[in-house]
Write a protein that holds these residues in place. Structure first.
Motif, PDB file in Angstrom:
ATOM      1  N   MET B 203       0.738  -1.404   0.037  1.00  0.00           N
ATOM      2  CA  MET B 203      -0.163  -0.026  -0.038  1.00  0.00           C
ATOM      3  C   MET B 203       0.803   1.378  -0.098  1.00  0.00           C
ATOM      4  O   MET B 203       0.526   2.362  -0.551  1.00  0.00           O
ATOM      5  N   LYS B 204       2.017   1.212   0.752  1.00  0.00           N
ATOM      6  CA  LYS B 204       2.909   2.388   0.587  1.00  0.00           C
ATOM      7  C   LYS B 204       2.226   3.531   1.266  1.00  0.00           C
ATOM      8  O   LYS B 204       1.949   4.753   0.464  1.00  0.00           O
ATOM      9  N   LYS B 205       1.783   3.350   2.417  1.00  0.00           N
ATOM     10  CA  LYS B 205       1.107   4.471   3.168  1.00  0.00           C
ATOM     11  C   LYS B 205       2.076   4.723   4.466  1.00  0.00           C
ATOM     12  O   LYS B 205       2.936   3.980   4.849  1.00  0.00           O
ATOM     13  N   ARG B 206       1.646   5.625   5.229  1.00  0.00           N
ATOM     14  CA  ARG B 206       2.278   5.992   6.581  1.00  0.00           C
ATOM     15  C   ARG B 206       1.926   4.792   7.553  1.00  0.00           C
ATOM     16  O   ARG B 206       0.759   4.070   7.698  1.00  0.00           O
ATOM     17  N   VAL B 207       2.920   4.218   8.283  1.00  0.00           N
ATOM     18  CA  VAL B 207       2.726   3.162   9.149  1.00  0.00           C
ATOM     19  C   VAL B 207       3.501   3.317  10.416  1.00  0.00           C
ATOM     20  O   VAL B 207       4.678   4.197  10.619  1.00  0.00           O
ATOM     21  N   ILE B 208       2.504   3.394  11.459  1.00  0.00           N
ATOM     22  CA  ILE B 208       2.894   3.566  12.814  1.00  0.00           C
ATOM     23  C   ILE B 208       3.098   2.112  13.637  1.00  0.00           C
ATOM     24  O   ILE B 208       2.252   1.340  13.651  1.00  0.00           O
ATOM     25  N   MET B 209       4.513   2.018  13.969  1.00  0.00           N
ATOM     26  CA  MET B 209       4.751   0.729  14.675  1.00  0.00           C
ATOM     27  C   MET B 209       4.656   0.797  16.177  1.00  0.00           C
ATOM     28  O   MET B 209       5.140   1.761  16.690  1.00  0.00           O
ATOM     29  N   MET B 210       3.793  -0.317  16.758  1.00  0.00           N
ATOM     30  CA  MET B 210       3.962  -0.261  18.437  1.00  0.00           C
ATOM     31  C   MET B 210       4.717  -1.448  18.748  1.00  0.00           C
ATOM     32  O   MET B 210       4.552  -2.519  18.196  1.00  0.00           O
ATOM     33  N   ILE B 215       5.142   3.741  20.678  1.00  0.00           N
ATOM     34  CA  ILE B 215       5.361   3.851  19.361  1.00  0.00           C
ATOM     35  C   ILE B 215       6.904   3.717  19.026  1.00  0.00           C
ATOM     36  O   ILE B 215       7.461   4.647  19.379  1.00  0.00           O
ATOM     37  N   ILE B 216       7.177   2.549  18.180  1.00  0.00           N
ATOM     38  CA  ILE B 216       8.549   2.554  17.915  1.00  0.00           C
ATOM     39  C   ILE B 216       8.936   3.248  16.726  1.00  0.00           C
ATOM     40  O   ILE B 216      10.266   3.468  16.406  1.00  0.00           O
ATOM     41  N   SER B 217       8.123   3.191  15.911  1.00  0.00           N
ATOM     42  CA  SER B 217       8.688   3.982  14.513  1.00  0.00           C
ATOM     43  C   SER B 217       7.242   4.659  13.816  1.00  0.00           C
ATOM     44  O   SER B 217       6.106   4.073  13.985  1.00  0.00           O
ATOM     45  N   ASP B 218       7.218   5.676  13.224  1.00  0.00           N
ATOM     46  CA  ASP B 218       6.209   6.296  12.485  1.00  0.00           C
ATOM     47  C   ASP B 218       6.785   6.653  11.159  1.00  0.00           C
ATOM     48  O   ASP B 218       7.571   7.836  11.184  1.00  0.00           O
ATOM     49  N   GLN B 219       6.617   6.038  10.236  1.00  0.00           N
ATOM     50  CA  GLN B 219       7.199   6.276   9.030  1.00  0.00           C
ATOM     51  C   GLN B 219       6.256   6.710   7.649  1.00  0.00           C
ATOM     52  O   GLN B 219       5.388   5.885   7.535  1.00  0.00           O
ATOM     53  N   GLN B 220       6.738   7.932   7.195  1.00  0.00           N
ATOM     54  CA  GLN B 220       5.846   8.040   5.718  1.00  0.00           C
ATOM     55  C   GLN B 220       6.671   7.067   4.660  1.00  0.00           C
ATOM     56  O   GLN B 220       7.672   6.450   4.817  1.00  0.00           O
ATOM     57  N   PRO B 221       5.974   6.888   3.682  1.00  0.00           N
ATOM     58  CA  PRO B 221       6.190   5.745   2.770  1.00  0.00           C
ATOM     59  C   PRO B 221       7.459   6.063   2.050  1.00  0.00           C
ATOM     60  O   PRO B 221       8.272   5.365   1.963  1.00  0.00           O
ATOM     61  N   GLU B 222       7.688   7.450   1.505  1.00  0.00           N
ATOM     62  CA  GLU B 222       8.780   7.741   1.010  1.00  0.00           C
ATOM     63  C   GLU B 222      10.149   7.764   1.975  1.00  0.00           C
ATOM     64  O   GLU B 222      11.175   7.601   1.400  1.00  0.00           O
ATOM     65  N   ALA B 223       9.788   7.542   3.332  1.00  0.00           N
ATOM     66  CA  ALA B 223      11.112   7.379   4.089  1.00  0.00           C
ATOM     67  C   ALA B 223      11.230   5.946   4.357  1.00  0.00           C
ATOM     68  O   ALA B 223      12.458   5.610   4.984  1.00  0.00           O
ATOM     69  N   ARG B 224      10.673   4.897   3.933  1.00  0.00           N
ATOM     70  CA  ARG B 224      11.054   3.519   4.127  1.00  0.00           C
ATOM     71  C   ARG B 224      11.970   3.150   2.926  1.00  0.00           C
ATOM     72  O   ARG B 224      11.722   3.849   1.671  1.00  0.00           O
ATOM     73  N   ASP B 225      12.495   2.195   3.208  1.00  0.00           N
ATOM     74  CA  ASP B 225      13.735   1.671   2.121  1.00  0.00           C
ATOM     75  C   ASP B 225      12.787   0.573   1.371  1.00  0.00           C
ATOM     76  O   ASP B 225      12.358  -0.174   1.910  1.00  0.00           O
ATOM     77  N   PRO B 226      12.485   1.062   0.169  1.00  0.00           N
ATOM     78  CA  PRO B 226      11.862   0.207  -0.882  1.00  0.00           C
ATOM     79  C   PRO B 226      12.262  -1.413  -0.889  1.00  0.00           C
ATOM     80  O   PRO B 226      11.389  -2.180  -0.800  1.00  0.00           O
ATOM     81  N   GLU B 227      13.265  -1.555  -0.702  1.00  0.00           N
ATOM     82  CA  GLU B 227      13.947  -2.960  -0.564  1.00  0.00           C
ATOM     83  C   GLU B 227      13.423  -3.632   0.627  1.00  0.00           C
ATOM     84  O   GLU B 227      13.145  -4.827   0.863  1.00  0.00           O
ATOM     85  N   GLN B 228      13.894  -2.659   1.795  1.00  0.00           N
ATOM     86  CA  GLN B 228      13.528  -3.553   3.261  1.00  0.00           C
ATOM     87  C   GLN B 228      12.097  -3.330   3.685  1.00  0.00           C
ATOM     88  O   GLN B 228      11.633  -4.140   4.376  1.00  0.00           O
ATOM     89  N   GLY B 229      11.211  -2.218   3.242  1.00  0.00           N
ATOM     90  CA  GLY B 229      10.084  -2.144   3.539  1.00  0.00           C
ATOM     91  C   GLY B 229      10.053  -1.614   4.967  1.00  0.00           C
ATOM     92  O   GLY B 229      11.034  -1.101   5.425  1.00  0.00           O
ATOM     93  N   ILE B 230       9.222  -2.121   5.809  1.00  0.00           N
ATOM     94  CA  ILE B 230       9.346  -1.433   6.966  1.00  0.00           C
ATOM     95  C   ILE B 230      10.241  -2.320   7.972  1.00  0.00           C
ATOM     96  O   ILE B 230      10.494  -3.519   7.494  1.00  0.00           O
ATOM     97  N   ARG B 231      10.460  -2.109   9.269  1.00  0.00           N
ATOM     98  CA  ARG B 231      11.177  -2.716  10.040  1.00  0.00           C
ATOM     99  C   ARG B 231      10.757  -4.115  10.342  1.00  0.00           C
ATOM    100  O   ARG B 231       9.703  -4.411  10.595  1.00  0.00           O
ATOM    101  N   PRO B 232      11.586  -4.947  10.097  1.00  0.00           N
ATOM    102  CA  PRO B 232      11.104  -6.544  10.203  1.00  0.00           C
ATOM    103  C   PRO B 232      10.408  -6.738  11.394  1.00  0.00           C
ATOM    104  O   PRO B 232      10.570  -6.417  12.689  1.00  0.00           O
ATOM    105  N   MET B 233       9.295  -7.557  11.317  1.00  0.00           N
ATOM    106  CA  MET B 233       8.550  -8.017  12.187  1.00  0.00           C
ATOM    107  C   MET B 233       8.635  -9.239  12.729  1.00  0.00           C
ATOM    108  O   MET B 233       9.068  -9.997  11.591  1.00  0.00           O
ATOM    109  N   PRO B 234       8.669 -10.090  13.875  1.00  0.00           N
ATOM    110  CA  PRO B 234       8.583 -11.536  14.194  1.00  0.00           C
ATOM    111  C   PRO B 234       7.660 -12.203  13.182  1.00  0.00           C
ATOM    112  O   PRO B 234       6.438 -11.604  13.211  1.00  0.00           O
ATOM    113  N   VAL B 235       8.006 -13.017  12.526  1.00  0.00           N
ATOM    114  CA  VAL B 235       7.193 -13.845  11.680  1.00  0.00           C
ATOM    115  C   VAL B 235       6.225 -14.661  12.448  1.00  0.00           C
ATOM    116  O   VAL B 235       6.385 -15.229  13.595  1.00  0.00           O
ATOM    117  N   ARG B 236       5.104 -14.554  12.235  1.00  0.00           N
ATOM    118  CA  ARG B 236       3.882 -15.087  12.733  1.00  0.00           C
ATOM    119  C   ARG B 236       3.089 -16.089  12.102  1.00  0.00           C
ATOM    120  O   ARG B 236       2.926 -16.172  10.916  1.00  0.00           O
TER     121      ARG B 236
END
Lengths: 309, 254
Positions: B203-210, B215-236
């Motif tokens: 979706m490439k939208k703003r993401v608030i991570m909790m 709140i551990i991160s609040d990133q606008q889409p342009e601020a994210r690394d397109p390769e890495q996406g958002i900060r990795p989360m534990p696989v569920r």
């Protein structure tokens, strides 16, 4: 409240009744039993009260004078009684009127023939009297005691036994009905409350959604209150309808029985029930207020407890 | 505009679900709120819907201070929000039309308004041909579209979606997110709580991570690394997700 909101809440309330029909029927039946008994006791108490009132108006205190009492003394007795207060009416009956009344009541159609033997000799010559009617029968005993102390009074007659008996009956009925009705009211409240609780459980999900999409507390609670009111309304309607027919038959039946027993007109008047056109409107008002009021209050408080909206 | 300033929430059990959160969400934004189970996402959702009050801090939504808001004003406030849930929360005894109309009925809309608005929502969500169907006759994606139509019918300024794709397959999830994006393009603020990294990345939208209430991160889409996406989360896996769901539903029951 908008009209469409009113219709929506009413429809949902009726749907609630349909959804848990068994609980609703049980509640209606208990409310109906409660209001039926209430109306029955209401009718009995009203009628006994009516008879007491009739007794008060038809059976008064009769005061006979000493044989040598003159007009001045009789007038003094009159004034002394009147000065006591609480007097509805003091009626003077002359010896002639007393004799005429006696002849009518005891000799009936043959009064002239049977009374001929007495010719001009009035056997009730010294039975002129005051008949006193009080506003409140409770004061009868003290009034009798007072009159007995007055000079020139020979004898005082009054219907103490009848009034006491009627009052006793009324008290027993009153206590009995209060106990039974209280128990039935408690059962009705419990059942209505249970019915509403079950309905609230049925609609838990719906109420949660309503809450989150901005329905007011009123909108969420109203269907349950409508349900309670409907239970109360039908619970009142059934016994009131039954009571109308039962009372009408009872009135006719009792009058027939009293007349068939050969009682005098004055006694039969005493034991006539209050006409249905007088008592039934009161029953309808009291019955509906009880049924609808109970349904409203119980459902309102039950749903307040269940829905923290 | 949604503004949270130093918001904390501690439950009666002593559990501190949200800790000193401050964030601004502008009108017309599309925001994801993500994080592990127990990170405080659902508490945040309930704070915004005014189901809960914060222990500390302030929350302002469209100029209304939720702390000082009178109880009788809460329903009016909630009408400015449209809420969507993972489990759809539809009324199973009513058809699609009635489920959508329900949202209008409970706020006292007239029959004419209902007749006008519900078909529009049916068209918007692509359900016009299924308006007579009961929820159980619909697929998961269709049921969620009904829930979205119901959330939208009162024209809210904010849509709050709690795991809207949690019960859906990939194709349906994409469809639902597309629909939410369309709604956002019309000017409605959309806040989506989700676990799905795929959706967030697509979706490439703003993401608030909790995490743990912060709140551990609040990133606008342009601020994210397109390769890495958002900060990795534990696989569920499915089991963990199920556990998360049941914990949330227990919380609601409580």
């Amino acid at each position: 409240m908008k009209l469409n909101t009113f219709f929506y809440c009413t429809k949902q309330g009726l749907k609630n009744i349909g959804r848990n029909i068994l609980f609703s029927m049980a509640s209606i039946a208990t409310v109906a039993a409660c209001i039926f008994l209430f109306c029955l006791f209401f009718a009995i108490i009203s009628n006994v009260q009516h008879i007491v009132t009739e007794a008060e108006t038809t059976v008064g205190i009769t005061v006979f004078f000493n044989e040598d009492a003159g007009e001045a003394e009789k007038k003094a007795i009159y004034e002394a009684i009147e000065a006591q207060g609480g007097i509805k009416e003091i009626r003077y009956t002359s010896a002639e009127e007393a004799w005429e009344s006696f002849k009518d009541e005891y000799f009936g159609d043959k009064s002239e023939e049977l009374a001929e033997a007495f010719a001009d000799d009035n056997p009730l010559a010294s039975s002129d009297n005051y008949e006193i009617f009080l506003n409140d029968i409770e004061n009868q005993q003290s009034m009798v005691e007072y009159i007995r102390t007055l000079p020139g009074v020979r004898e005082v007659n009054y219907a103490n036994a009848l009034v006491s008996a009627l009052k006793g009956i009324n008290r027993v009925i009153y206590i009995l009905s209060a106990v039974i009705i209280t128990v039935l009211f408690a059962v009705s409240i419990f059942l209505i409350s249970n019915t509403i609780s079950v309905a609230a459980a049925f609609r838990k999900r719906e109420n949660e959604i309503m809450k989150l999409i901005g329905a007011t507390n009123f909108m969420i609670r109203a269907p349950f209150v409508v349900e309670g009111v409907m239970i109360g309304f039908f619970g009142a309607l059934i016994p009131l309808t039954a009571m109308y027919f039962i009372y009408r038959r009872a009135t006719t039946f009792l009058l027939t029985q009293v007349l068939a027993a050969g009682t005098t007109v004055s006694v039969s008047n005493l034991f006539q029930l209050i006409p249905i056109r007088e008592i039934f409107p009161q029953m309808v008002i009291v019955g509906l207020i009880l049924g609808v009021g109970m349904g409203f209050v119980v459902s309102f408080f039950t749903i307040r407890k269940h829905l923290k909206v | 505009m949604i503004r949270l300033q130093h918001v904390s929430k501690m439950y009666e059990t002593g559990n501190r679900a949200v800790r000193d959160i401050s964030l601004d969400i502008k009108d017309g934004e599309f925001v994801f709120i993500s994080g592990k189970s127990g990170s405080g996402k659902s508490t945040l959702f309930k704070l915004i819907t005014r189901e809960l009050l914060p222990t500390e801090g302030s929350i302002e939504v469209n100029g209304s201070d939720l702390l000082t808001m009178r109880r009788r004003d809460i329903p009016r406030y909630r009408r400015t929000l449209g809420v969507i849930f993972q489990d759809f929360r539809l009324l199973n005894d009513r058809n699609v039309f009635e489920n959508i109309a329900f949202a209008q009925r409970v706020i006292g809309a007239s029959p004419r308004e209902i007749r006008e608005n519900v078909p529009k929502m049916l068209q918007l969500t692509g359900l016009s041909s299924k308006y007579k169907y009961l929820p159980k006759q619909l697929s998961g994606g269709e049921q969620q579209r009904v829930a979205i139509a119901r959330a939208l019918v009162n024209s809210p300024s904010v849509i709050l979606a709690d795991e809207p794709t949690g019960n859906l397959d990939e194709a349906n999830s994409r469809e639902i997110m597309g629909l939410l994006e369309d709604i956002n393009k019309r000017g409605t603020t959309v806040i989506v709580i989700t676990h799905s990294r795929e959706i967030i990345q697509q979706m490439k939208k703003r993401v608030i991570m909790m995490d743990k209430g912060h709140i551990i991160s609040d990133q606008q889409p342009e601020a994210r690394d397109p390769e890495q996406g958002i900060r990795p989360m534990p696989v569920r896996d499915g089991g963990e997700r199920q556990e998360h769901r049941s914990r949330r539903s227990r919380g609601r029951e409580a």
